[in-house]
Motif scaffolding. Structure first.
Motif, short mmCIF file in Angstrom:
data_model
loop_
_atom_site.label_atom_id
_atom_site.label_comp_id
_atom_site.label_asym_id
_atom_site.label_seq_id
_atom_site.Cartn_x
_atom_site.Cartn_y
_atom_site.Cartn_z
N LYS A 174 -0.04 -0.40 -9.46
CA LYS A 174 0.93 -1.23 -8.74
C LYS A 174 1.09 -2.50 -9.58
CE LYS A 174 -1.50 -0.79 -5.07
NZ LYS A 174 -2.03 -1.17 -3.75
N ALA A 216 -12.07 -2.68 -8.81
CA ALA A 216 -12.81 -1.44 -9.06
C ALA A 216 -12.98 -1.21 -10.56
CB ALA A 216 -12.07 -0.26 -8.41
N VAL A 232 0.81 -1.23 0.00
CA VAL A 232 0.00 0.00 0.00
C VAL A 232 0.84 1.28 0.00
CG1 VAL A 232 -1.82 1.29 1.21
CG2 VAL A 232 -1.86 -1.20 1.23
N LEU A 235 -4.60 1.21 -9.48
CA LEU A 235 -4.95 -0.14 -9.95
C LEU A 235 -4.16 -1.12 -9.10
CD1 LEU A 235 -6.35 -2.03 -12.02
CD2 LEU A 235 -4.35 -1.72 -13.51
N ASP A 243 -9.30 5.69 -12.83
CA ASP A 243 -9.25 5.56 -11.37
C ASP A 243 -7.89 5.98 -10.86
OD1 ASP A 243 -10.31 5.11 -8.86
OD2 ASP A 243 -10.31 2.93 -9.00
N ASN A 302 -5.27 11.69 -2.74
CA ASN A 302 -6.37 11.04 -2.02
C ASN A 302 -6.99 11.85 -0.88
OD1 ASN A 302 -4.87 7.76 -2.39
ND2 ASN A 302 -6.41 8.76 -3.64
N ASN A 305 -5.73 -4.96 -7.74
CA ASN A 305 -6.13 -6.25 -8.30
C ASN A 305 -7.23 -6.15 -9.36
OD1 ASN A 305 -4.28 -7.75 -6.74
ND2 ASN A 305 -5.61 -7.49 -4.95
P1 5GP Z 1 -8.36 -2.75 -7.03
O1 5GP Z 1 -9.85 -2.67 -7.13
O2 5GP Z 1 -7.65 -2.60 -8.36
O3 5GP Z 1 -7.89 -3.96 -6.27
O4 5GP Z 1 -7.90 -1.52 -6.12
C1 5GP Z 1 -8.07 -0.23 -6.62
C2 5GP Z 1 -8.84 0.64 -5.66
O5 5GP Z 1 -8.37 0.47 -4.34
C3 5GP Z 1 -8.66 2.09 -6.02
O6 5GP Z 1 -9.93 2.64 -6.29
C4 5GP Z 1 -8.03 2.74 -4.81
O7 5GP Z 1 -8.90 3.67 -4.23
C5 5GP Z 1 -7.74 1.63 -3.83
N1 5GP Z 1 -6.30 1.33 -3.70
C6 5GP Z 1 -5.67 0.20 -4.11
N2 5GP Z 1 -4.39 0.20 -3.78
C7 5GP Z 1 -4.16 1.36 -3.14
C8 5GP Z 1 -2.99 1.95 -2.54
O8 5GP Z 1 -1.88 1.40 -2.52
N3 5GP Z 1 -3.17 3.18 -1.98
C9 5GP Z 1 -4.36 3.82 -1.98
N4 5GP Z 1 -4.40 5.03 -1.41
N5 5GP Z 1 -5.47 3.30 -2.52
C10 5GP Z 1 -5.39 2.08 -3.09
#
Ligand code: 5GP
Length: 193
Positions: free
Chosen positions: A156, A132, A19, A127, A124, A27, A129
């Motif tokens: 990431k 979202a 993270v 990214l 967004d 943010n 996993n």
């Molecule tokens: P995913 O749905 O791709 O697993 O995660 C993406 C969503 O989770 C994004 O909308 C974001 O808000 C949040 N997110 C994922 N990883 C991080 C991170 O390392 N830092 C922050 N601040 N938000 C994250």
């Protein structure tokens, strides 16, 4: 995107090897000048694609999405997160597992704002996993609109989202690609990788 990578290095905080916290410019506090550059970069990468709508998710996707919408001259829809949804048939809904909260929630957009003639760009902030982004794609597909691609501010790359989206045939454009957050250090994917 050089300016974004510099900002991540100078103001990003590595919370764990999974993270990254960017509350100083994306943010929580938002850097409008950087967001404008982000919007211009997305617009440059997706111009000539006939995009008619940008779709994002509240709250952190809104700032970059707005700036991209401004540059492309198209409206921005942000999917809303609901704890519990009263049964309404004027909404497209999808379930999304939150990476940061580790809970499932429902997101929705109004049927009024998107239809089968739309060409949509998903934007967004992060990214990880891909949950979202896939939920936003699901909403667009329920409206029978076309998904042009996915624009991400910070990817990431060591997590599965990018590969998953590409495997499903979606174009992914990430402005910063983080290769690793190990040992409290941010390492970016080299241009050629
Ligand atoms: P995913 O749905 O791709 O697993 O995660 C993406 C969503 O989770 C994004 O909308 C974001 O808000 C949040 N997110 C994922 N990883 C991080 C991170 O390392 N830092 C922050 N601040 N938000 C994250």
């Amino acid at each position: 995107m050089q300016a974004l990578e510099q900002k991540i290095l100078s103001e990003g905080i590595v919370l764990s090897d999974q993270v990254l916290k960017v509350d100083a410019f994306l943010n929580h506090q938002i850097d409008p000048v950087l967001m404008q550059q982000v919007g211009k970069e997305f617009a440059e990468r997706f111009k000539d694609q006939g995009i008619t709508k940008i779709i994002t998710i509240e709250a952190s996707g809104i700032a970059p999405a707005i700036m991209a919408g401004l540059e492309l001259g198209v409206p921005v829809i942000f999917a809303r997160k609901y704890q519990s949804l009263t049964l309404k048939d004027d909404l497209y809904r999808s379930k999304v597992f939150s990476f940061t909260k580790q809970t499932e929630s429902t997101i929705a957009i109004s049927k009024k704002h998107i239809n089968q003639n739309d060409k949509a760009l998903v934007i967004d902030d992060f990214l990880a996993n891909g949950h979202a982004a896939l939920a936003l794609i699901d909403l667009i597909q329920q409206a029978q609109a076309e998904v042009i691609g996915v624009g991400i501010v910070i990817e990431k790359s060591f997590q599965s989202g990018r590969d998953l989206l590409i495997e499903k045939g979606y174009r992914v454009e990430s402005l910063a690609r983080v290769k690793s957050l190990a040992n409290g250090q941010v390492e970016f994917v080299a241009e050629a990788e």
